[in-house]
Scaffold this active site. Sequence first.
Site, PDB file in Angstrom:
ATOM      1  NE  ARG A  35      12.668   4.813  -3.604  1.00 35.34           N
ATOM      2  CZ  ARG A  35      13.223   5.203  -4.752  1.00 35.34           C
ATOM      3  NH1 ARG A  35      14.370   5.833  -4.752  1.00 35.34           N
ATOM      4  NH2 ARG A  35      12.620   4.989  -5.891  1.00 35.34           N
ATOM      5  CG  ASP A  59      -3.410   5.399  -7.105  1.00 38.53           C
ATOM      6  OD1 ASP A  59      -2.803   5.974  -6.189  1.00 38.53           O
ATOM      7  OD2 ASP A  59      -3.011   4.338  -7.627  1.00 38.53           O
ATOM      8  CG  HIS A  85       0.497   2.789  -7.312  1.00 40.24           C
ATOM      9  ND1 HIS A  85      -0.518   3.521  -6.749  1.00 40.24           N
ATOM     10  CD2 HIS A  85       1.315   2.438  -6.290  1.00 40.24           C
ATOM     11  CE1 HIS A  85      -0.320   3.597  -5.437  1.00 40.24           C
ATOM     12  NE2 HIS A  85       0.778   2.947  -5.141  1.00 40.24           N
TER      13      HIS A  85
HETATM   14  P1  NAI Z   1       4.704  -4.087   5.579  1.00 42.00           P
HETATM   15  O1  NAI Z   1       6.165  -3.798   5.600  1.00 42.00           O
HETATM   16  O2  NAI Z   1       3.872  -3.838   6.785  1.00 42.00           O
HETATM   17  O3  NAI Z   1       4.493  -5.621   5.181  1.00 42.00           O
HETATM   18  C1  NAI Z   1       5.175  -6.229   4.132  1.00 42.00           C
HETATM   19  C2  NAI Z   1       5.316  -7.687   4.477  1.00 42.00           C
HETATM   20  O4  NAI Z   1       5.864  -8.355   3.345  1.00 42.00           O
HETATM   21  C3  NAI Z   1       6.252  -7.950   5.658  1.00 42.00           C
HETATM   22  O5  NAI Z   1       5.568  -8.740   6.624  1.00 42.00           O
HETATM   23  C4  NAI Z   1       7.407  -8.720   5.021  1.00 42.00           C
HETATM   24  O6  NAI Z   1       7.944  -9.712   5.887  1.00 42.00           O
HETATM   25  C5  NAI Z   1       6.720  -9.347   3.821  1.00 42.00           C
HETATM   26  N1  NAI Z   1       7.637  -9.790   2.774  1.00 42.00           N
HETATM   27  C6  NAI Z   1       8.796  -9.229   2.369  1.00 42.00           C
HETATM   28  N2  NAI Z   1       9.370  -9.958   1.407  1.00 42.00           N
HETATM   29  C7  NAI Z   1       8.565 -11.004   1.177  1.00 42.00           C
HETATM   30  C8  NAI Z   1       8.631 -12.121   0.310  1.00 42.00           C
HETATM   31  N3  NAI Z   1       9.674 -12.296  -0.513  1.00 42.00           N
HETATM   32  N4  NAI Z   1       7.629 -13.024   0.350  1.00 42.00           N
HETATM   33  C9  NAI Z   1       6.592 -12.856   1.185  1.00 42.00           C
HETATM   34  N5  NAI Z   1       6.480 -11.832   2.054  1.00 42.00           N
HETATM   35  C10 NAI Z   1       7.449 -10.909   2.041  1.00 42.00           C
HETATM   36  O7  NAI Z   1       4.146  -3.306   4.317  1.00 42.00           O
HETATM   37  P2  NAI Z   1       2.621  -2.941   3.972  1.00 42.00           P
HETATM   38  O8  NAI Z   1       2.276  -1.641   4.581  1.00 42.00           O
HETATM   39  O9  NAI Z   1       1.764  -4.112   4.246  1.00 42.00           O
HETATM   40  O10 NAI Z   1       2.737  -2.673   2.393  1.00 42.00           O
HETATM   41  C11 NAI Z   1       3.051  -3.708   1.492  1.00 42.00           C
HETATM   42  C12 NAI Z   1       3.365  -3.143   0.130  1.00 42.00           C
HETATM   43  O11 NAI Z   1       2.225  -2.530  -0.432  1.00 42.00           O
HETATM   44  C13 NAI Z   1       4.465  -2.090   0.105  1.00 42.00           C
HETATM   45  O12 NAI Z   1       5.303  -2.349  -1.006  1.00 42.00           O
HETATM   46  C14 NAI Z   1       3.707  -0.803  -0.123  1.00 42.00           C
HETATM   47  O13 NAI Z   1       4.512   0.166  -0.745  1.00 42.00           O
HETATM   48  C15 NAI Z   1       2.613  -1.291  -1.029  1.00 42.00           C
HETATM   49  N6  NAI Z   1       1.438  -0.414  -1.136  1.00 42.00           N
HETATM   50  C16 NAI Z   1       0.848  -0.316  -2.373  1.00 42.00           C
HETATM   51  C17 NAI Z   1      -0.273   0.464  -2.557  1.00 42.00           C
HETATM   52  C18 NAI Z   1      -0.907   0.583  -3.907  1.00 42.00           C
HETATM   53  O14 NAI Z   1      -1.832   1.394  -4.031  1.00 42.00           O
HETATM   54  N7  NAI Z   1      -0.524  -0.163  -4.936  1.00 42.00           N
HETATM   55  C19 NAI Z   1      -0.860   1.211  -1.432  1.00 42.00           C
HETATM   56  C20 NAI Z   1      -0.203   1.007  -0.183  1.00 42.00           C
HETATM   57  C21 NAI Z   1       0.916   0.221  -0.052  1.00 42.00           C
END
Ligand code: NAI
Length: 328
Positions: free
Chosen positions: A92, A159, A187
């Site tokens: 977001r 969590d 979540h």
């Molecule tokens: P980040 O921004 O560092 O990495 C995300 C990566 O996904 C980027 O390299 C981007 O190029 C890539 N990406 C974007 N669109 C894509 C697509 N269509 N196909 C393949 N790759 C794509 O983000 P981070 O920190 O690694 O977090 C990733 C996700 O995990 C976020 O949505 C975050 O909110 C979520 N998250 C979920 C948690 C949970 O407990 N369920 C906990 C922490 C983060």
Amino acid sequence: TRTPVNVTVTGAAGQIGYALLFRIASGQLLGADVPVKLRLLEITPALKAAEGTAMELDDCAFPLLKGIDITDDPNVAFDGTNVALLVGARPRTKGMERGDLLEANGGIFKPQGKAINDHAADDIKVLVVGNPANTNALIAQAAAPDVPADRFTAMTRLDHNRAVTQLAKKTGVAVSEIRKLTIWGNHSATQYPDIFHAEVAGKNAAEVVNDEKWLAEEFIPTVAKRGAAIIEARGASSAASAANAAIDHVYTWVNGTKEGDWTSMGIVSDGSYGVPEGLISSFPVTTKDGKFEIVQGLEINEFSQSRIDVSVNELKEEREAVRALGLI
Ligand code: NAI
């Protein structure tokens, strides 16, 4: 010699990807005797960064790592895949409404769900990490009608792990003494960490704690808002702990929960505990031989029910919103 398990990681060049890939390649995702082949899916501009990570994976000389493919094409990334970790998502950004966020992520998770439907192995297991994780998982699942719905899961293990540590600290026991904790619902900040059936060194956690004020005013908000607290402290969102939870989620799914314990997973509801069928909501589950079951027969008190309702209602609204957008 076992055939390698194909593991696809999306968003492989992101910060969770960086914390996750080395642990998968070292055998922590599936087991110390299970060889793996990695498939990294990224968007085109991030392919080069993914290649850099792949170079470092090579430089680790992991005995279990049997190959790395990097692609920006979901049809290639999910071809024959056994385990898919959907981490990449659209965050977001400023001025973005929830509808915009759901729509942007629908543009990612719908085609990925279809590619999984068309190309993945029969035993495919999917974990969605990218937020909004439950609804992204729903979108991917709906786009994969030929895959059993229960293969699509959303991550609430972070969590769950956060709640285990908070409860262990409060009661002065080791984390290994905490059992049967549950994260219910979405979540998101509405999630409900439930200690009423949890155990602290074999005793009922709610009775050991005996402090409803702490429960309502400290424990629940600390767990539910932990992600924001990490961003505040670290200047970046949780990455290593999220990767750790993804490892835990899949390892537990494949290798089973311990006797006398359960875990929390976002899974397709079968209507248990009044959660509408088809929603991807977090439940207490036991796992065995690569399958999971919702823990049945728990008595839900009023305190818990009202909080579960809030989170499940949020999931219903998200489902309505993605339905209206034609994403499911
Ligand atoms: P980040 O921004 O560092 O990495 C995300 C990566 O996904 C980027 O390299 C981007 O190029 C890539 N990406 C974007 N669109 C894509 C697509 N269509 N196909 C393949 N790759 C794509 O983000 P981070 O920190 O690694 O977090 C990733 C996700 O995990 C976020 O949505 C975050 O909110 C979520 N998250 C979920 C948690 C949970 O407990 N369920 C906990 C922490 C983060």
